[in-house]
Scaffold this motif. Structure first.
Motif, mmCIF file in Angstrom:
data_model
loop_
_atom_site.group_PDB
_atom_site.id
_atom_site.type_symbol
_atom_site.label_atom_id
_atom_site.label_comp_id
_atom_site.label_asym_id
_atom_site.label_seq_id
_atom_site.Cartn_x
_atom_site.Cartn_y
_atom_site.Cartn_z
ATOM 1 N N GLU A 1 0.830 -1.202 0.000
ATOM 2 C CA GLU A 1 0.000 0.000 0.000
ATOM 3 C C GLU A 1 0.866 1.255 0.000
ATOM 4 O O GLU A 1 0.573 2.233 -0.703
ATOM 5 N N ALA A 2 1.942 1.226 0.762
ATOM 6 C CA ALA A 2 2.841 2.386 0.806
ATOM 7 C C ALA A 2 3.482 2.629 -0.564
ATOM 8 O O ALA A 2 3.605 3.781 -1.007
ATOM 9 N N ASP B 1 3.291 5.675 -5.737
ATOM 10 C CA ASP B 1 3.112 5.712 -7.188
ATOM 11 C C ASP B 1 2.055 6.725 -7.606
ATOM 12 O O ASP B 1 2.205 7.402 -8.629
ATOM 13 N N VAL B 2 0.953 6.793 -6.847
ATOM 14 C CA VAL B 2 -0.175 7.628 -7.258
ATOM 15 C C VAL B 2 -0.179 8.982 -6.554
ATOM 16 O O VAL B 2 -1.187 9.697 -6.597
ATOM 17 N N SER B 3 0.913 9.328 -5.893
ATOM 18 C CA SER B 3 0.981 10.648 -5.277
ATOM 19 C C SER B 3 0.809 11.709 -6.366
ATOM 20 O O SER B 3 1.378 11.621 -7.444
ATOM 21 N N GLY B 4 -0.001 12.687 -6.076
ATOM 22 C CA GLY B 4 -0.317 13.705 -7.079
ATOM 23 C C GLY B 4 -1.664 13.484 -7.735
ATOM 24 O O GLY B 4 -2.099 14.334 -8.524
ATOM 25 N N PHE C 1 -3.938 8.915 -15.819
ATOM 26 C CA PHE C 1 -2.969 9.075 -14.733
ATOM 27 C C PHE C 1 -2.472 7.719 -14.259
ATOM 28 O O PHE C 1 -1.253 7.513 -14.076
ATOM 29 N N LEU C 2 -3.388 6.771 -14.052
ATOM 30 C CA LEU C 2 -2.987 5.437 -13.600
ATOM 31 C C LEU C 2 -2.185 4.707 -14.667
ATOM 32 O O LEU C 2 -1.251 3.963 -14.350
ATOM 33 N N GLN C 3 -2.538 4.894 -15.926
ATOM 34 C CA GLN C 3 -1.786 4.230 -16.994
ATOM 35 C C GLN C 3 -0.329 4.664 -16.991
ATOM 36 O O GLN C 3 0.568 3.872 -17.291
ATOM 37 N N GLU C 4 -0.088 5.884 -16.590
ATOM 38 C CA GLU C 4 1.287 6.402 -16.543
ATOM 39 C C GLU C 4 1.993 6.045 -15.244
ATOM 40 O O GLU C 4 3.172 5.686 -15.254
ATOM 41 N N ARG C 5 1.273 6.091 -14.123
ATOM 42 C CA ARG C 5 1.919 5.954 -12.821
ATOM 43 C C ARG C 5 1.766 4.569 -12.202
ATOM 44 O O ARG C 5 2.677 4.095 -11.516
ATOM 45 N N ALA C 6 0.621 3.935 -12.374
ATOM 46 C CA ALA C 6 0.366 2.612 -11.773
ATOM 47 C C ALA C 6 -0.540 1.817 -12.702
ATOM 48 O O ALA C 6 -1.730 1.617 -12.411
ATOM 49 N N PRO C 7 0.000 1.358 -13.839
ATOM 50 C CA PRO C 7 -0.843 0.700 -14.854
ATOM 51 C C PRO C 7 -1.399 -0.649 -14.414
ATOM 52 O O PRO C 7 -2.224 -1.224 -15.133
ATOM 53 N N HIS D 1 8.378 -3.289 -8.585
ATOM 54 C CA HIS D 1 8.888 -2.950 -7.248
ATOM 55 C C HIS D 1 9.635 -4.135 -6.627
ATOM 56 O O HIS D 1 9.661 -4.270 -5.398
ATOM 57 N N ARG D 2 10.224 -4.959 -7.462
ATOM 58 C CA ARG D 2 10.863 -6.170 -6.953
ATOM 59 C C ARG D 2 11.929 -5.854 -5.916
ATOM 60 O O ARG D 2 12.002 -6.509 -4.870
ATOM 61 N N GLN D 3 12.755 -4.878 -6.151
ATOM 62 C CA GLN D 3 13.838 -4.570 -5.218
ATOM 63 C C GLN D 3 13.284 -4.151 -3.855
ATOM 64 O O GLN D 3 13.809 -4.565 -2.809
ATOM 65 N N GLU D 4 12.224 -3.348 -3.848
ATOM 66 C CA GLU D 4 11.631 -2.926 -2.582
ATOM 67 C C GLU D 4 11.038 -4.114 -1.822
ATOM 68 O O GLU D 4 11.187 -4.211 -0.594
ATOM 69 N N PHE D 5 10.377 -5.028 -2.548
ATOM 70 C CA PHE D 5 9.804 -6.193 -1.878
ATOM 71 C C PHE D 5 10.903 -7.122 -1.361
ATOM 72 O O PHE D 5 10.756 -7.729 -0.292
#
Length: 442
Positions: free
Chosen positions: A147-148, A153-156, A187-193, A262-266
């Motif tokens: 969620e974080a 990703d969708v900030s803005g 917006f989602l297609q660009e930031r969180a598709p 986000h593999r590296q973060e996970f």
């Protein structure tokens, strides 16, 4: 909101019919003059204030449809002579479907020789306007770490709603609904598709927008967890498996492309699950995690210590009796080591032979040369003699080994292959012959 739009569309059709009837009644004199026709209509919508740009563009498209029906294909001279009548029709039609604004004036201008008519619409907003837009973005059924990341990703996203709603008359909010859907999707297609969004707008002076994000297929359905170590007991990792399993199970249901992105973060998140454990900190164990994203995702964790070496091995020799009357001999070896540096280790080693019920206890020192060769010396505390061994890694799986025992003046050679993390196979040779050795790691 849908009912209001349907009512507005009905109004458009009715008023447009009235407008066409009025057009049919225009004076015949309008038909005289040049034969140049209007091929294009340019529309500008203006307001004294409180007209967000996205809404203005949508209004211009609506006016362009009305004006195009009336003007395109008409003669320039005809429209020029009756421009006031055409402006009145456009004002009447648009004012009927417009909510939140009043059409104060419409101007129709003809650009000679260009075949273009310019229509200007002037609006006066109603008094009640949207002063503030608050956006709440939520995600359902996701672990906090995911969620974080998604919230980042969708900030803005709030700017999408603010640009279309803030300053708009409250009654005119319907004009922005369809536009907002397209803007949020873009917006989602660009930031969180990997996600789609549903939103609810509670229109007021202080407007609140609730946005809920949902994952798109494909999603992670199962997770195969493997936990390994080369420096601490693999059996000891079993006590931490439930904690790790709970963490990786939390990733089930996440979109596969989102996990990949986000593999590296996970990987860092899962590594910290073990690295934060009190026992791991006590033994200076550091965990590295490798993810293989997919609907059947694989997670491999490797937990190793830079300071300690704790290994429990089980040896089974086929064809070598170690002096016993058995074709197969067994041995258990416990290794406890302390790294003095990256290249040197001080250790104690206990060998137990269950068939003859005896044991040996060695203390020793081992050093790694720049070439990668490990050379060591051990002292047998029970039998009072020295042993020397040399280990030469060839690759990640292959290893050459040499051992010399002073008491027996005995040399032993071996080539070892690591079948997997829990089992190796060695071919050993000495002056008495050769045999196979199976080495299990616990």
């Amino acid at each position: 909101m849908t009912g209001r739009l349907q009512l507005c569309m009905a109004g458009v059709l009715c008023v447009l019919a009235v407008g066409i009837s009025c057009w049919l009644c225009l004076p015949p004199a309008a038909c005289a003059g040049k034969t140049t026709l209007i091929e294009q209509v340019d529309v500008q919508v203006r307001a004294e204030k409180n007209l967000p740009e996205p809404v203005r563009q949508r209004m211009e498209k609506s006016v362009a449809v009305i004006a195009g029906q009336l003007l395109e294909g008409r003669k320039l001279t005809e429209v020029g002579q009756a421009r006031a009548d055409y402006a009145g029709i456009i004002q009447q039609v648009f004012d009927k479907v417009l909510v939140g604004y009043t059409v104060s004036r419409v101007a129709v201008d003809i650009q000679d020789g260009s075949g273009t008519a310019r229509v200007q619409v002037f609006l006066v907003p109603w008094q009640d306007t949207i002063q503030k837009v608050r956006v709440d973005v939520s995600v359902e059924g996701m672990p906090k770490v995911a969620e974080a990341l998604l919230q980042q990703d969708v900030s803005g996203m709030e700017e999408v709603f603010q640009s279309s709603l803030q300053g708009l008359p409250v009654a005119a909010a319907d004009w922005s609904h369809g536009l907002l859907k397209k803007q949020v999707a873009a917006f989602l297609q660009e930031r969180a598709p990997e996600f789609k969004a549903d939103f609810d707008v509670q229109v007021a002076a202080d407007t609140r927008v609730k946005v809920v994000l949902y994952p798109l297929l494909p999603v992670v359905r199962t997770v195969d967890l493997s936990m390994r170590s080369d420096t601490v007991l693999n059996a000891g990792l079993l006590t931490k498996r439930q904690k790790m399993q709970s963490a990786v199970d939390g990733l089930i249901g996440l979109p596969v492309p989102f996990v990949e992105r986000h593999r590296q973060e996970f990987e860092h998140y899962l590594a910290d699950v073990l690295n934060g454990d009190a026992d791991f900190r006590r033994w200076s164990v550091d965990t590295q995690v490798a993810l293989t994203p997919g609907e059947q995702m694989k997670v491999m964790s490797r937990s190793d210590s830079d300071i300690y070496r704790v290994r429990l091995e089980g040896w089974a020799d086929v064809g070598n009796s170690w002096g016993n009357q058995h074709d197969t001999s067994l041995k258990a070896r416990l290794h406890l080591g302390r790294m003095l540096s990256e290249r040197s280790e001080l250790f104690s080693q206990l060998d137990f032979y269950p068939q003859s019920v005896k044991w040996d206890w060695d203390v020793g020192y081992r050093y790694a040369m720049p070439s990668g060769t490990w050379a060591g010396v051990r002292y047998d505390l029970r039998n009072d003699y020295f042993k020397v061994d040399v280990l030469q890694p060839i690759s990640r799986k292959w290893l050459l080994r040499y051992e010399y025992r002073e008491l027996e003046h005995h040399s032993e050679y071996g080539i070892r292959y690591k079948l997997h993390d829990f089992l190796s196979l060695e071919y050993a040779v000495d002056s008495r012959g050769s045999w196979l050795r199976f080495i299990g790691y616990f």
